[in-house]
Design a protein around this motif. Structure first.
Motif, PDB file in Angstrom:
ATOM      1  N   PHE A 267      37.572  29.649  34.081  1.00 13.13           N
ATOM      2  CA  PHE A 267      38.947  29.945  33.690  1.00 13.13           C
ATOM      3  C   PHE A 267      39.371  31.384  33.994  1.00 13.13           C
ATOM      4  O   PHE A 267      40.381  31.624  34.662  1.00 13.13           O
ATOM      5  CB  PHE A 267      39.135  29.624  32.200  1.00 13.13           C
ATOM      6  N   LEU A 268      38.612  32.348  33.497  1.00 16.71           N
ATOM      7  CA  LEU A 268      39.001  33.749  33.691  1.00 16.71           C
ATOM      8  C   LEU A 268      38.944  34.136  35.164  1.00 16.71           C
ATOM      9  O   LEU A 268      39.790  34.896  35.654  1.00 16.71           O
ATOM     10  CB  LEU A 268      38.129  34.669  32.841  1.00 16.71           C
ATOM     11  N   ALA A 269      37.962  33.589  35.894  1.00 20.23           N
ATOM     12  CA  ALA A 269      37.887  33.853  37.334  1.00 20.23           C
ATOM     13  C   ALA A 269      39.117  33.302  38.040  1.00 20.23           C
ATOM     14  O   ALA A 269      39.693  33.946  38.929  1.00 20.23           O
ATOM     15  CB  ALA A 269      36.616  33.245  37.916  1.00 20.23           C
ATOM     16  N   ALA A 270      39.550  32.100  37.644  1.00 23.49           N
ATOM     17  CA  ALA A 270      40.741  31.496  38.256  1.00 23.49           C
ATOM     18  C   ALA A 270      41.987  32.319  37.969  1.00 23.49           C
ATOM     19  O   ALA A 270      42.856  32.479  38.844  1.00 23.49           O
ATOM     20  CB  ALA A 270      40.924  30.065  37.753  1.00 23.49           C
ATOM     21  N   CYS A 271      42.094  32.866  36.760  1.00 23.91           N
ATOM     22  CA  CYS A 271      43.233  33.740  36.430  1.00 23.91           C
ATOM     23  C   CYS A 271      43.295  34.919  37.399  1.00 23.91           C
ATOM     24  O   CYS A 271      44.348  35.225  37.966  1.00 23.91           O
ATOM     25  CB  CYS A 271      43.096  34.275  35.001  1.00 23.91           C
ATOM     26  N   ALA A 272      42.153  35.571  37.584  1.00 27.91           N
ATOM     27  CA  ALA A 272      42.103  36.744  38.466  1.00 27.91           C
ATOM     28  C   ALA A 272      42.383  36.361  39.909  1.00 27.91           C
ATOM     29  O   ALA A 272      43.167  37.025  40.607  1.00 27.91           O
ATOM     30  CB  ALA A 272      40.733  37.414  38.342  1.00 27.91           C
ATOM     31  N   LEU A 273      41.758  35.296  40.382  1.00 30.44           N
ATOM     32  CA  LEU A 273      41.913  34.903  41.785  1.00 30.44           C
ATOM     33  C   LEU A 273      43.350  34.514  42.110  1.00 30.44           C
ATOM     34  O   LEU A 273      43.871  34.869  43.171  1.00 30.44           O
ATOM     35  CB  LEU A 273      40.956  33.764  42.122  1.00 30.44           C
ATOM     36  N   GLU A 274      44.002  33.788  41.207  1.00 22.24           N
ATOM     37  CA  GLU A 274      45.388  33.395  41.489  1.00 22.24           C
ATOM     38  C   GLU A 274      46.298  34.614  41.579  1.00 22.24           C
ATOM     39  O   GLU A 274      47.135  34.711  42.481  1.00 22.24           O
ATOM     40  CB  GLU A 274      45.917  32.425  40.430  1.00 22.24           C
ATOM     41  N   VAL A 275      46.127  35.557  40.667  1.00 20.81           N
ATOM     42  CA  VAL A 275      46.975  36.750  40.677  1.00 20.81           C
ATOM     43  C   VAL A 275      46.738  37.582  41.928  1.00 20.81           C
ATOM     44  O   VAL A 275      47.681  38.042  42.576  1.00 20.81           O
ATOM     45  CB  VAL A 275      46.741  37.586  39.399  1.00 20.81           C
ATOM     46  N   VAL A 276      45.472  37.744  42.314  1.00 25.49           N
ATOM     47  CA  VAL A 276      45.147  38.597  43.465  1.00 25.49           C
ATOM     48  C   VAL A 276      45.434  37.889  44.788  1.00 25.49           C
ATOM     49  O   VAL A 276      46.129  38.434  45.661  1.00 25.49           O
ATOM     50  CB  VAL A 276      43.670  39.055  43.394  1.00 25.49           C
TER      51      VAL A 276
ATOM     52  N   MET B 267      53.450  46.045  41.357  1.00 26.52           N
ATOM     53  CA  MET B 267      52.567  44.876  41.429  1.00 26.52           C
ATOM     54  C   MET B 267      51.106  45.294  41.338  1.00 26.52           C
ATOM     55  O   MET B 267      50.351  44.757  40.552  1.00 26.52           O
ATOM     56  CB  MET B 267      52.859  44.105  42.728  1.00 26.52           C
ATOM     57  N   VAL B 268      50.690  46.317  42.122  1.00 25.99           N
ATOM     58  CA  VAL B 268      49.287  46.716  42.133  1.00 25.99           C
ATOM     59  C   VAL B 268      48.877  47.246  40.762  1.00 25.99           C
ATOM     60  O   VAL B 268      47.833  46.857  40.221  1.00 25.99           O
ATOM     61  CB  VAL B 268      49.029  47.780  43.221  1.00 25.99           C
ATOM     62  N   THR B 269      49.717  48.094  40.156  1.00 26.26           N
ATOM     63  CA  THR B 269      49.377  48.664  38.855  1.00 26.26           C
ATOM     64  C   THR B 269      49.299  47.579  37.785  1.00 26.26           C
ATOM     65  O   THR B 269      48.352  47.526  37.003  1.00 26.26           O
ATOM     66  CB  THR B 269      50.423  49.711  38.435  1.00 26.26           C
ATOM     67  N   SER B 270      50.287  46.673  37.739  1.00 27.78           N
ATOM     68  CA  SER B 270      50.265  45.624  36.721  1.00 27.78           C
ATOM     69  C   SER B 270      49.094  44.671  36.958  1.00 27.78           C
ATOM     70  O   SER B 270      48.474  44.196  36.007  1.00 27.78           O
ATOM     71  CB  SER B 270      51.587  44.859  36.695  1.00 27.78           C
ATOM     72  N   ALA B 271      48.772  44.392  38.219  1.00 28.01           N
ATOM     73  CA  ALA B 271      47.641  43.517  38.521  1.00 28.01           C
ATOM     74  C   ALA B 271      46.327  44.154  38.064  1.00 28.01           C
ATOM     75  O   ALA B 271      45.456  43.472  37.515  1.00 28.01           O
ATOM     76  CB  ALA B 271      47.594  43.191  40.009  1.00 28.01           C
ATOM     77  N   LEU B 272      46.191  45.464  38.277  1.00 30.45           N
ATOM     78  CA  LEU B 272      44.969  46.146  37.833  1.00 30.45           C
ATOM     79  C   LEU B 272      44.852  46.126  36.311  1.00 30.45           C
ATOM     80  O   LEU B 272      43.756  45.929  35.767  1.00 30.45           O
ATOM     81  CB  LEU B 272      44.947  47.584  38.356  1.00 30.45           C
ATOM     82  N   LEU B 273      45.971  46.328  35.630  1.00 35.20           N
ATOM     83  CA  LEU B 273      45.954  46.255  34.163  1.00 35.20           C
ATOM     84  C   LEU B 273      45.575  44.857  33.699  1.00 35.20           C
ATOM     85  O   LEU B 273      44.816  44.689  32.740  1.00 35.20           O
ATOM     86  CB  LEU B 273      47.318  46.653  33.597  1.00 35.20           C
ATOM     87  N   TYR B 274      46.094  43.866  34.398  1.00 39.03           N
ATOM     88  CA  TYR B 274      45.772  42.479  34.046  1.00 39.03           C
ATOM     89  C   TYR B 274      44.296  42.195  34.273  1.00 39.03           C
ATOM     90  O   TYR B 274      43.640  41.566  33.427  1.00 39.03           O
ATOM     91  CB  TYR B 274      46.640  41.523  34.874  1.00 39.03           C
ATOM     92  N   LEU B 275      43.746  42.661  35.393  1.00 43.62           N
ATOM     93  CA  LEU B 275      42.324  42.457  35.656  1.00 43.62           C
ATOM     94  C   LEU B 275      41.464  43.166  34.607  1.00 43.62           C
ATOM     95  O   LEU B 275      40.422  42.648  34.193  1.00 43.62           O
ATOM     96  CB  LEU B 275      41.976  42.932  37.064  1.00 43.62           C
ATOM     97  N   ALA B 276      41.913  44.353  34.170  1.00 41.24           N
ATOM     98  CA  ALA B 276      41.190  45.061  33.103  1.00 41.24           C
ATOM     99  C   ALA B 276      41.236  44.251  31.806  1.00 41.24           C
ATOM    100  O   ALA B 276      40.239  44.155  31.077  1.00 41.24           O
ATOM    101  CB  ALA B 276      41.796  46.448  32.890  1.00 41.24           C
TER     102      ALA B 276
END
Length: 197
Positions: free
Chosen positions: A56-65, A1-10
């Motif tokens: 939009f992009l901020a919401a993507c990151a916030l929901e995932v994190v 989860m942490v690795t995929s989330a970091l890749l997604y944030l990148a």
């Protein structure tokens, strides 16, 4: 989860940088359009649209994190493919329009409608790309709430934006492009009839 989330944030960071580069191109093209007598329409809805895209992009990151959304496997992989294809369509639009491409609606008097590239198939291929991105980018990492909320908001904004843009482009645009579908390739739209006096 942490690795995929970091890749997604990148990935979201890369998209943000790309959007900033687009704004630089848009501002340059706007200056050129205004120098040629261009007239801007739709400033009010543009402010709403700009705010929505910024959030939009901020919401993507916030929901995932914050909601700890897991990578959804096949759905995430398919969503990434859709997002990349939408990006390709966006670049095709930008390349086709050249100096006429802009994030604002600026109409230069006497400029002929562009009918090459993706405009052979759709009246608004850029908005088709945006619709795909609003759904796909959040779903890459399971942010379904963001995909839903921003897809609905985007539909509302585009219903105003497209109407304003087509009206501003006038009869020459309607005559040349009116037979094409707006957003989805396929069946040709009925030709728009001129309004009676």
């Amino acid at each position: 989860m942490v690795t995929s989330a970091l890749l997604y944030l990148a990935f979201l960071g890369a998209v943000s940088i790309e959007r900033l580069a687009e704004l630089v191109i848009s501002r340059r093209n706007a200056r050129r359009a205004f120098a040629r007598g261009g007239v801007e329409v739709g400033q009010r809805h543009f402010r709403v649209m700009a705010l929505m895209h910024s959030a939009f992009l901020a919401a993507c990151a916030l929901e995932v994190v914050l909601l700890e959304r897991p990578f959804p496997g096949l759905l995430g992989a398919l969503s990434l493919v859709v997002a990349l294809l939408a990006q390709g369509l966006r670049y095709w639009v930008i390349t086709t329009l050249g100096e006429q491409w802009n994030v604002r609606v600026i109409v230069v008097p006497g400029a002929a409608p562009v009918s090459g590239g993706p405009y052979r198939y759709l009246r608004h291929p850029n908005y088709a790309a945006v619709i795909a991105e609003m759904a796909a980018i959040p779903l890459i990492h399971g942010a379904w709430l963001t995909a839903l909320v921003f897809s609905v908001l985007n539909a509302l904004v585009l219903s105003v934006r497209i109407r304003a843009e087509e009206e501003a482009l006038g009869p020459a645009y309607a005559a040349q492009m009116g037979g094409l579908p707006r957003l989805v390739p396929g069946r040709r739209a009925a030709r728009e009839r001129p309004s009676s006096p």
